[in-house]
Structures are given as C-alpha cells and as structure tokens.
Design a protein around this motif. Structure first.
Motif, PDB file in Angstrom:
ATOM      1  N   PHE A  72       0.843  -1.192   0.000  1.00 44.06           N
ATOM      2  CA  PHE A  72       0.000   0.000   0.000  1.00 44.06           C
ATOM      3  C   PHE A  72       0.880   1.244   0.000  1.00 44.06           C
ATOM      4  N   ILE A  73       0.274   2.374  -0.357  1.00 42.89           N
ATOM      5  CA  ILE A  73       0.981   3.659  -0.401  1.00 42.89           C
ATOM      6  C   ILE A  73       0.161   4.670   0.387  1.00 42.89           C
ATOM      7  N   HIS A  74       0.827   5.441   1.240  1.00 42.72           N
ATOM      8  CA  HIS A  74       0.117   6.539   1.911  1.00 42.72           C
ATOM      9  C   HIS A  74       0.885   7.838   1.721  1.00 42.72           C
ATOM     10  N   ASP A  75       0.172   8.959   1.845  1.00 46.01           N
ATOM     11  CA  ASP A  75       0.796  10.271   1.669  1.00 46.01           C
ATOM     12  C   ASP A  75       1.277  10.805   3.018  1.00 46.01           C
ATOM     13  N   PRO A  76       1.839  12.018   3.089  1.00 46.18           N
ATOM     14  CA  PRO A  76       2.367  12.527   4.368  1.00 46.18           C
ATOM     15  C   PRO A  76       1.313  12.666   5.456  1.00 46.18           C
ATOM     16  N   ASP A  77       0.038  12.792   5.063  1.00 43.91           N
ATOM     17  CA  ASP A  77      -1.050  12.940   6.035  1.00 43.91           C
ATOM     18  C   ASP A  77      -1.718  11.602   6.354  1.00 43.91           C
ATOM     19  N   PHE A  78      -1.093  10.509   5.918  1.00 42.28           N
ATOM     20  CA  PHE A  78      -1.569   9.145   6.177  1.00 42.28           C
ATOM     21  C   PHE A  78      -2.847   8.788   5.424  1.00 42.28           C
ATOM     22  N   TYR A  79      -3.190   9.564   4.402  1.00 39.07           N
ATOM     23  CA  TYR A  79      -4.271   9.150   3.513  1.00 39.07           C
ATOM     24  C   TYR A  79      -3.753   8.045   2.597  1.00 39.07           C
ATOM     25  N   ILE A  80      -4.588   7.049   2.339  1.00 38.24           N
ATOM     26  CA  ILE A  80      -4.182   5.919   1.512  1.00 38.24           C
ATOM     27  C   ILE A  80      -4.304   6.306   0.038  1.00 38.24           C
ATOM     28  N   LEU A  81      -3.162   6.340  -0.648  1.00 39.37           N
ATOM     29  CA  LEU A  81      -3.161   6.645  -2.078  1.00 39.37           C
ATOM     30  C   LEU A  81      -3.513   5.411  -2.898  1.00 39.37           C
ATOM     31  N   MET A  98      -7.866   6.287   5.330  1.00 38.41           N
ATOM     32  CA  MET A  98      -6.626   6.735   5.957  1.00 38.41           C
ATOM     33  C   MET A  98      -6.222   5.763   7.059  1.00 38.41           C
ATOM     34  N   VAL A  99      -4.971   5.878   7.496  1.00 35.71           N
ATOM     35  CA  VAL A  99      -4.483   5.091   8.626  1.00 35.71           C
ATOM     36  C   VAL A  99      -5.280   5.505   9.864  1.00 35.71           C
ATOM     37  N   PRO A 100      -5.680   4.550  10.720  1.00 34.46           N
ATOM     38  CA  PRO A 100      -6.474   4.907  11.904  1.00 34.46           C
ATOM     39  C   PRO A 100      -5.794   5.983  12.752  1.00 34.46           C
ATOM     40  N   LEU A 101      -6.594   6.896  13.281  1.00 28.26           N
ATOM     41  CA  LEU A 101      -6.064   8.009  14.068  1.00 28.26           C
ATOM     42  C   LEU A 101      -5.283   7.516  15.281  1.00 28.26           C
ATOM     43  N   GLU A 102      -5.746   6.434  15.888  1.00 28.40           N
ATOM     44  CA  GLU A 102      -5.045   5.880  17.050  1.00 28.40           C
ATOM     45  C   GLU A 102      -3.622   5.466  16.679  1.00 28.40           C
ATOM     46  N   THR A 103      -3.477   4.845  15.506  1.00 29.22           N
ATOM     47  CA  THR A 103      -2.146   4.424  15.045  1.00 29.22           C
ATOM     48  C   THR A 103      -1.275   5.634  14.738  1.00 29.22           C
ATOM     49  N   VAL A 119       5.799   3.868   0.299  1.00 28.00           N
ATOM     50  CA  VAL A 119       5.216   2.626  -0.196  1.00 28.00           C
ATOM     51  C   VAL A 119       5.655   1.519   0.750  1.00 28.00           C
ATOM     52  N   CYS A 120       4.706   0.686   1.170  1.00 21.90           N
ATOM     53  CA  CYS A 120       4.960  -0.309   2.216  1.00 21.90           C
ATOM     54  C   CYS A 120       4.567  -1.709   1.751  1.00 21.90           C
ATOM     55  N   VAL A 121       5.305  -2.693   2.265  1.00 19.95           N
ATOM     56  CA  VAL A 121       4.964  -4.102   2.073  1.00 19.95           C
ATOM     57  C   VAL A 121       4.775  -4.711   3.456  1.00 19.95           C
ATOM     58  N   ASP A 122       3.593  -5.268   3.722  1.00 23.36           N
ATOM     59  CA  ASP A 122       3.313  -5.891   5.021  1.00 23.36           C
ATOM     60  C   ASP A 122       3.678  -7.376   4.976  1.00 23.36           C
ATOM     61  N   GLU A 123       4.457  -7.817   5.956  1.00 25.30           N
ATOM     62  CA  GLU A 123       4.884  -9.221   6.015  1.00 25.30           C
ATOM     63  C   GLU A 123       3.780 -10.055   6.679  1.00 25.30           C
ATOM     64  N   VAL A 124       2.715 -10.329   5.920  1.00 23.85           N
ATOM     65  CA  VAL A 124       1.580 -11.048   6.496  1.00 23.85           C
ATOM     66  C   VAL A 124       1.260 -12.346   5.757  1.00 23.85           C
ATOM     67  N   GLU A 125       1.869 -12.579   4.589  1.00 26.00           N
ATOM     68  CA  GLU A 125       1.551 -13.787   3.819  1.00 26.00           C
ATOM     69  C   GLU A 125       2.773 -14.658   3.546  1.00 26.00           C
ATOM     70  N   ARG A 126       3.938 -14.086   3.379  1.00 29.96           N
ATOM     71  CA  ARG A 126       5.175 -14.875   3.295  1.00 29.96           C
ATOM     72  C   ARG A 126       6.303 -14.078   3.917  1.00 29.96           C
TER      73      ARG A 126
END
Length: 524
Positions: free
Chosen positions: A153-162, A184-189, A235-242
C-alpha cells in the motif's frame, strides 16, 4: 544504454536483477548453493563463459569445470554462476559469485536461470504498462503482490491511503476520514507513530528499510518517497503472507522509483490541468466538450465523480460594484460559502458548478448562504434544479439562465431565482413558440368563458379552482363562498356543456396547463 535513457525519459524505468534475486529464486526452487558478495541490480540475462570473450557487467556468466585453471581476478564487477568448486581466490573481490552444487544437467539449469530473467522482464513490462493505465498505482501494486507474495500500500504525508488494491484481515483496518470520506491510517495508530522513536527515525531514511513488528505485530518493508527534500509519503509491504527475502529490498527500490515517477507524472498533469479547468467547463457549457477522457480528467482533478449530484448557478451584476471586484475576490467570496464548487466567468456572467453530494447541503441552504453576498454585491442569481449526474451540467446551466431571465422579468425583489419556480412559465412559452396560445389551450375553456359572458355565471373560475384544489368539494365551496349543493349544480352544468371526464388524469392535467397558459396570455 541509449535505449535505457530513452525509456527513462518516457517514465519506463528499466529493472535489472542482482545476484541476491537469483540466490533467493534458487532457494525457492530448492537448488543448493552458496552466495558471496552482494551487488547492485543491473543484470539483464545469462551467458555461458567462453575463454577470450569480453565480459559485460549486465550478464551473469555460467562457469563449468573446464575452466578450473582460469584466473578471473582481472574480471572487475562481473557476476558468475559457478557449477564447480572453483576457489574464490580466483575471482576479483568486486565480483559476485553463486556456487551451485549437485547440478548434472547444465542445459536444464541454464534454462531455469533464463526463466528467472523472463519472469522479471515480464514484471518490468507489466509495470511500465500499468503506468499508462487510468489507475496506475492500483495496477502496479496488484502486479507487485505476485512478486512479493505480500500486500502493498501507499500513503501520503497525512496518512491518507493513495493506493491499497488488496487488503487482508491481518493488516491495519483503514478508517474513513469524516471531512472528505477518503481512506486513511487509523487516528489511534497515527498518534502512536507521533511518539514512537523508531517510527520518527524512519521518516529520514532514503533507502529501503525495515520497520519492526513492535507496533503492528508484523514487520513492514518500506521506501520513503521524496520530491527533492519534500517527504511525499511511503510505499509499504506488510509481512503477512510470506516471509521477507533479502532480494525484496532491491525489488521495493524499483517499485519506489516507479511510484515516484507516477506521482511526478500526475503532478505535471494536474499542474497543466489546473490551468485548463476553466476552459474545460466553458467547452462543456458551449457543448463543445464531448471527449470522455477529457471529462474524466476534469473530474479526477476536482475529485468529483460522474454520478454525483450537482447544481448550476448563474450570476449577473445589477450595479457598478461588480467592476471594482477582482475575479479572485468574487470567486473567493463564492467558494468560501460553497467549498465544493467551482466558479468562473462565462459570457459576461459568473457560472458556478456545485457538487451537491460533497457539499452535503440542500439547494435552499446554498442559496441562503449566498444571499448576503448577492445583496451586498448587487448580484442576481439563477439556480438550476438538482442534477443527477455531471453529464447534465450544460442543461443545468440552461436552467439557471432561464430562472434568471424569468425571475428578473417578474420584477421580484428577491436576489435569487430557482428554475422550478419558473419551469411552468418556461414550458408554456416554449410550447407557444410555433402555435398560438389560443390554439394550445383546451376548447373547454373557451366554451365556459363564452357561456359565462352570455349567462353571467362563474363556471370557468369554478372549474379552475376545483382542479387546483384537487377536486376537494368542501374546500372549493368554501373558497367560492357558496353552498356545496350550488357547487354540485355548477359541476353538473359544466359536465353537460363540455362532456368532460374529470376522472381522466390526462384531461385534468391538460386543463390545468390550459388555465395557466390563459393567465400568462392575459398578462401579455
């Protein structure tokens, strides 16, 4: 190299493998090997080593046992696949070497390596193809998931998901921003990130890096996106499947470059588009803009959608104050009250297109917001009906023009006129352009008028009021100041004279239209 530079100018960034990718792919194939010295990504293919041949850094060379006596120390920055136990001292310290054991079918192994190159060539080709698509970021990340084996996924400086075209339950669950409805990324996070030292340090990194599992429960491989010194997101890659591989670093570096090229391309497009928005709207109002892609680009720039609801306004100045106001001042006043609208000059008037869906307001509320501006600036305003898609904008502006024309003609003291208040008058005028109003109205009305004049009765007015009150006998008798029995007598008389069937809704509608047309005709 000339071909490479040309492709980069077109936004098609070439991808080169490195030996780490080959090593990870061999491991996935279950081929036993040892890897020495990591390198940068520049490999474009594989070749057999032949004595006396000039070696190039863009290829990996397969070395067999018949080269056991060869000295490779003069081969600087060259990559080798060694199928025998050739001492590493025979190679330059700048070379990268993979020792492979247990290979008996050399040609089959060569083909396996070739297939690895084909795999990444195809990935590069599809990434370049995605750059030309309508939603390039989504397309690229879907393609990349096949390579990384994990969601990106990709997010911008304000944590909105692009972009996040593929989401699993193990990932963070995005929230909808109340202000604009974007994910967007949750406010708590976000609040956790603001006080997390590890995260704050990651904002400064320029290369692909790893974020630990301390906050989310899984690791994240990321690359920050910069425009010069300006941080644009990541740009991020989450290690959740391999599990991650070492080669994922180089792969994500390439993805980051492609994403940055895509964002730069979009910025240039929006920069050009920004200066062309007014021209696009003018072409739409003139009926000259029919290209679907141009309209799609305009909507994309404004963050509007084709099937949202809209409103068109037309303003003209009644006094001299208008000429002393700058365009920025006028549009600023309007857009302060209507945040999801676009104002521009059009044919000696001001046109405003309002996105009602995003504005989340009724037409009456929007007109009320503008009342002070209209009064102080001595403006008059015409408003369309609610439009149910963007493609109705041109007709909506025609409605606003009609409302303004008829409203001013009525000499009303109000500052704004709504099309629906003048729609009937407009339809009657349009209907009577080619046929005289005398011939448009129902002959029943002429019959009743002539009867009333001859017999001093009020059958015409009785029928008009009876229909206006939706055939309510009690209310009609009350309005006429007559007894109900008198009303029934009049209605019976009307029926005998005209043979009307007042149970027929079509006849009733035509009669009401005729009464309205007669009133307008008598005024003129």
């Amino acid at each position: 190299m000339g071909e490479k530079n040309g492709r980069e100018e077109n936004g098609e960034i070439p991808f080169g493998l490195n030996m780490q990718i080959l090593s990870d792919e061999l491991e996935a194939l279950g081929i036993s090997h040892f890897f020495y010295r990591r390198d940068e990504g520049c490999l474009r293919g594989i070749r057999f080593f032949q004595k006396g041949e000039k070696l190039e850094e863009f290829y990996v060379y397969m070395v067999f046992s018949d080269s056991m006596q060869e000295d490779f120390r003069s081969c600087e920055r060259i990559s080798f696949l060694v199928l025998d136990d050739l001492p590493i001292e025979r190679f330059s310290f700048t070379s990268s070497i993979i020792y492979v054991t247990g290979i008996t079918e050399h040609l089959q192994f060569y083909n396996q390596i070739q297939q690895i190159f084909f795999k990444y060539e195809e990935w590069e080709r599809r990434m370049c193809w995605a750059m030309r698509m309508e939603n390039p970021l989504d397309q690229m990340l879907l393609i990349c998931r096949e390579i990384f084996g994990n969601p990106l996924f990709i997010h911008d400086p304000d944590f909105y998901i692009l972009s996040c075209p593929y989401h699993t339950g193990q990932m963070l669950q995005w929230e909808k921003a109340a202000r604009n409805g974007r994910e967007m990324v949750p406010l708590e996070t976000i609040n956790e990130f603001k006080v997390d030292e590890e995260y704050l340090q990651t904002l400064k990194t320029r290369s692909v890096s790893m974020f630990s599992a301390s906050l989310r429960g899984y690791r994240v491989l990321y690359m920050n996106l910069f425009d010069g010194e300006h941080y644009e997101g990541r740009v991020c890659v989450d290690e959740v499947e391999r599990g991650f591989r070492r080669s994922d670093y180089l792969l994500l570096e390439y993805v980051g470059k492609m994403v940055q090229a895509c964002l730069k391309k979009q910025r240039l497009f929006w920069l050009n588009m920004g200066s062309d928005v007014e021209a696009s709207f003018i072409r739409i109002l003139k009926g000259e803009e029919t290209d679907a892609q141009s309209i799609s680009d305009l909507l994309g720039y404004l963050n509007w959608e084709r099937n949202q609801h809209y409103l068109c306004l037309k303003l003209i100045a009644e006094g001299e104050e208008f000429q002393y106001m700058t365009p920025d001042g006028i549009f600023g006043h309007i857009e302060t009250q209507i945040t999801n609208g676009y104002a521009f000059f059009y044919e000696k008037s001001i046109a405003v297109v309002v996105n009602l869906t995003l504005e989340k307001a009724e037409i009456s509320e929007i007109l009320s917001r503008l009342a002070y501006f209209l009064r102080e600036g001595l403006f008059k305003l015409g408003a369309s009906s609610e439009l149910f898609e963007f493609d109705q904008i041109r007709e909506g502006y025609e409605q606003a023009s009609v409302a303004l024309q008829y409203g001013r003609r009525s000499k009303s003291m109000i500052w704004y006129y709504h099309f629906e208040d003048y729609a009937m008058a407009y339809m009657m005028e349009q209907a009577s352009r080619n046929i005289s109003p005398r011939l448009l109205v129902s002959g029943v009305l002429r019959t009743l008028k002539e009867y009333d004049e001859k017999n001093h009765t009020e059958l015409y007015h009785t029928l008009e009021l009876f229909l206006q009150l939706e055939r309510n006998t009690v209310q009609t008798a009350k309005e006429l100041f007559i007894h109900r029995s008198t009303l029934f007598y009049r209605l019976e008389r009307i029926q005998k004279l005209t043979k009307l069937d007042l149970e027929d809704p079509g006849q009733r509608q035509y009669l009401l239209f005729s009464f309205e047309l007669m009133r307008e005709f008598s005024k003129s």
